[in-house]
Structures are given as C-alpha cells and as structure tokens.
Scaffold this motif. Structure first.
Motif, short mmCIF file in Angstrom:
data_model
loop_
_atom_site.label_atom_id
_atom_site.label_comp_id
_atom_site.label_asym_id
_atom_site.label_seq_id
_atom_site.Cartn_x
_atom_site.Cartn_y
_atom_site.Cartn_z
N HIS A 211 17.15 59.66 112.35
CA HIS A 211 15.96 59.28 111.59
C HIS A 211 15.91 59.99 110.24
O HIS A 211 14.83 60.25 109.72
N ASP A 214 13.64 63.03 109.42
CA ASP A 214 12.87 63.34 110.63
C ASP A 214 13.75 63.74 111.81
O ASP A 214 13.28 63.79 112.95
N CYS A 216 16.66 63.52 114.72
CA CYS A 216 17.26 62.48 115.55
C CYS A 216 16.66 62.51 116.95
O CYS A 216 15.95 63.46 117.32
N GLU A 217 16.93 61.45 117.70
CA GLU A 217 16.53 61.36 119.09
C GLU A 217 17.76 61.06 119.94
O GLU A 217 18.63 60.28 119.54
N LYS A 226 13.78 64.74 121.27
CA LYS A 226 13.83 64.76 119.82
C LYS A 226 14.47 66.07 119.37
O LYS A 226 14.23 67.12 119.95
#
Length: 371
Positions: A211, A214, A216-217, A226
């Motif tokens: 992301h 933001d 990553c997941e 996360k």
C-alpha cells in the motif's frame, strides 16, 4: 548467460533465482525526458539482494542495443531489441485521486523460455517479469527447480494495448491461475489486487498486498496482518514494489520470520522512492541494515524449514523495536550521506540537469510502483 555473486564468509548459503528481463526506462514529464535509466524489476531486486549480501542467479534477456553495464550478464538476443518503457508522469489523476503515471512499452525483447533457466536447484525463485516475458511454462519450470517461488502479479496479469499502454487482466484469465497452489507468495500492489479474489487466492498461497506509504498487508490461509511503513521523501515511485519484494525475500533468506522480512521490504521500498531510477544505496546504511537483520534472524533455522504457519507468520517479540532500529538507521545515514560511497553494482544513469534534486514526482502519488 547466468552469473552468480562470488561466495564470501558473510554470504548466506541459500540461493535465489531471479527471472525477468532488464529494460531501458525513459521517464518523461511535461513533454521532456527527465531521466533515462536501467529498468526492469530484475534490476531493482538484484540491487537490493546485492546490498544484503544474498547469493543469486539472474536469467534475463536483452537486445544487442542494451546500453548499461551490469554485474549479472543477460542473454543477448541478436535479433531483438531491449524492452523499453516510457513512463509519463503528467497525464492527470487516477480514479484514486492521486497523480499517477501512464506506462507504455515501446519495444519488447523475446520472452524467457524454460530452456533459458539454469539446470540446477534453488531455495528461492522470483518470477518478476514486467513486459510479458514470463510464460506459463517458464513459471512451471521455476516451480520444479525452486523450493519456494515468489511471484509479482504484474508478471502474470500485465497486457498491452496496441499503442503499448499497459493494461491489466483478471488473474483467472491470465493463463497462470492453475499454478497458484504451487506458489509460496504472490505479491501485488493495492491497485493490482483488484484483479484477483484475495480471499480465494490466500487459500492456495500467501498474498502480500503493498500500500505504498501505508505499508503492506500479508494474507495467508488462516490469518492476516498489517506491517508498518517507513517515512519516505518521494521523488520517483518507479521500482518501489520491486525493491519491496527484494527486501522481503532477502529477509527470509537471512532467516527472518515473515513479519520481520516484510518490514525489510517496506524499508527498501521507502529508500527507492527517494531516487530517480535505480537507487544507489549508502554502503554504511547497508552494513547497518545487515547487522540489524543478523541480530533479528532465527538462529540456526532456515525459513524454508519452518512449516508451522503460526510460527512463521506471528509477529515475534521485538518486532516494533526492529522497525524503530531500521528507522533510526535511515536517519543516521541521512546525516552523513555526503561522505558515503555508492552501493556495489549500481549503474550510471542519465538524469537531466534541470531535474537533479527536484521532487518532480511527489505530488500525492502512491510510491508502490514497479517498473
């Protein structure tokens, strides 16, 4: 031709196979060429793995016009040109309301065939094509010779309009879907993840969705988590997703569990966006990162030997402290950057003088972009 990094006492014994073509990248803004650089996911990933002292083989194809010196010689196709991408950064705003680039493939080299791969076994394989060079049969061969295969979804779902503009197809329609149960990890950006059913794919292999700013997941069959991001002074998003994947695999090679390895991936993604084109990492920073990774690694146990997902995917004690240590390393490096030599394996690139040091690509863009 396939080459390898010479073994040294500090080089991990695990071996990595990288498969993907080198490219010529041309970055344009306002109708002017901002930079011409070595491109292709393979170049960004090999840059990170070299910095982390990870041994690897690289299989890549180029044409006779290939113009960059590299440490890992590609296969030169005498009847083909090197793949060329033009990245336009002034084409308006995407549906997500951020300034984005338009990517066009203007030349294409030959695909990589199964017969181009080395006839030996590897611990880790990375399928990281950017221009359609990875064939289903090539990925199947990688699965046969590599214990764990990591795939960037752009190698599977990228297609191209007649004018060369990149378009994406759904993963189920890509011709690779039947191979998912044989993969270990599938990496996708948040935009690319829209072209697959994450809930379905995670039943077969681990999915990592980046992301940008933001973090990553990580999704696996029985859970998700996360992973925190790192601050970034963004100049050019090109290659950030590739550097993430290089850092992620590099962390796993060094024995980190998945959450800690994903932190290393986020860290290298944040470093990459601060450069135009292929980054030149500070040598002292790389040494600090390797020391931090060595401190964190699971003593005496290779990640490939840990079959318990609950152990491999659980955030270990000290995870937040590891994040803080990596952040601190970046800050210390920034303070003394003027005196630092460039990273090994870095290549020369042409950056137009009027753009040097200017944050031309910063405007609210998300830095999770591959080649």
């Amino acid at each position: 031709m396939v080459t390898t990094i010479p073994q040294t006492p500090n080089t991990p014994i695990q071996s990595v196979l990288i498969v993907g073509n080198y490219c010529h990248d041309v970055l344009l803004q306002g109708g002017a060429v901002v930079a011409e650089t070595l491109g292709g996911a393979a170049s960004f990933i090999s840059n990170v793995l070299t910095g982390l002292s990870v041994s690897f083989h690289l299989t890549s194809k180029v044409g006779v016009d290939f113009k960059y010196p590299v440490n890992h010689d590609p296969i030169v196709v005498p009847t083909s040109k090197t793949t060329v991408f033009h990245a336009y950064f002034d084409q308006g705003y995407s549906e997500n309301a951020h300034q984005d680039r338009v990517l066009k493939r203007v030349e294409v080299c030959d695909p990589i065939n199964p017969s181009d791969l080395p006839d030996r076994k590897f611990d880790f394989g990375m399928a990281v094509g950017v221009g359609g060079e990875i064939l289903p049969e090539t990925l199947e061969r990688m699965v046969e010779i590599c214990d764990a295969v990591f795939v960037d979804i752009q190698a599977l779902i990228r297609s191209f309009h007649e004018n060369g503009t990149v378009k994406l197809v759904r993963l189920k329609e890509s011709g690779f879907y039947h191979l998912l149960p044989r993969l270990k990890f599938l990496k996708a950006s948040s935009d690319e993840a829209l072209f697959m059913e994450v809930e379905e794919v995670r039943q077969w292999c681990c999915v990592v969705v980046t992301h940008g700013k933001d973090g990553c997941e990580v999704y696996w069959k029985d859970g998700e988590m996360k992973i925190a991001p790192f601050g970034a002074n963004q100049i050019d998003p090109t290659g950030a997703g590739d550097s993430f994947l290089g850092g992620f695999v590099g962390g796993l090679v060094h024995g980190l569990v998945v959450p800690d390895a994903a932190l290393v991936g986020n860290f290298f993604g944040s470093l990459t966006v601060a450069h135009i084109g292929l980054p030149k990492f500070d040598l002292r920073l790389l040494q600090r990162i390797k020391e931090e990774v060595q401190t964190r690694k699971v003593q005496g146990t290779c990640w490939l030997e840990r079959r318990d997902d609950e152990v491999s995917f659980t955030k270990p004690a000290g995870h937040d402290e590891f994040h803080a240590s990596l952040s601190s390393s970046k800050l210390v490096s920034a303070e003394c950057r003027r005196d630092l030599p460039r990273s090994p394996g870095s290549v020369e690139q042409v950056i137009r003088p009027q753009y040097k040091g200017q944050q031309k690509f910063l405007l609210n863009s998300v830095y999770d972009k591959s080649n």
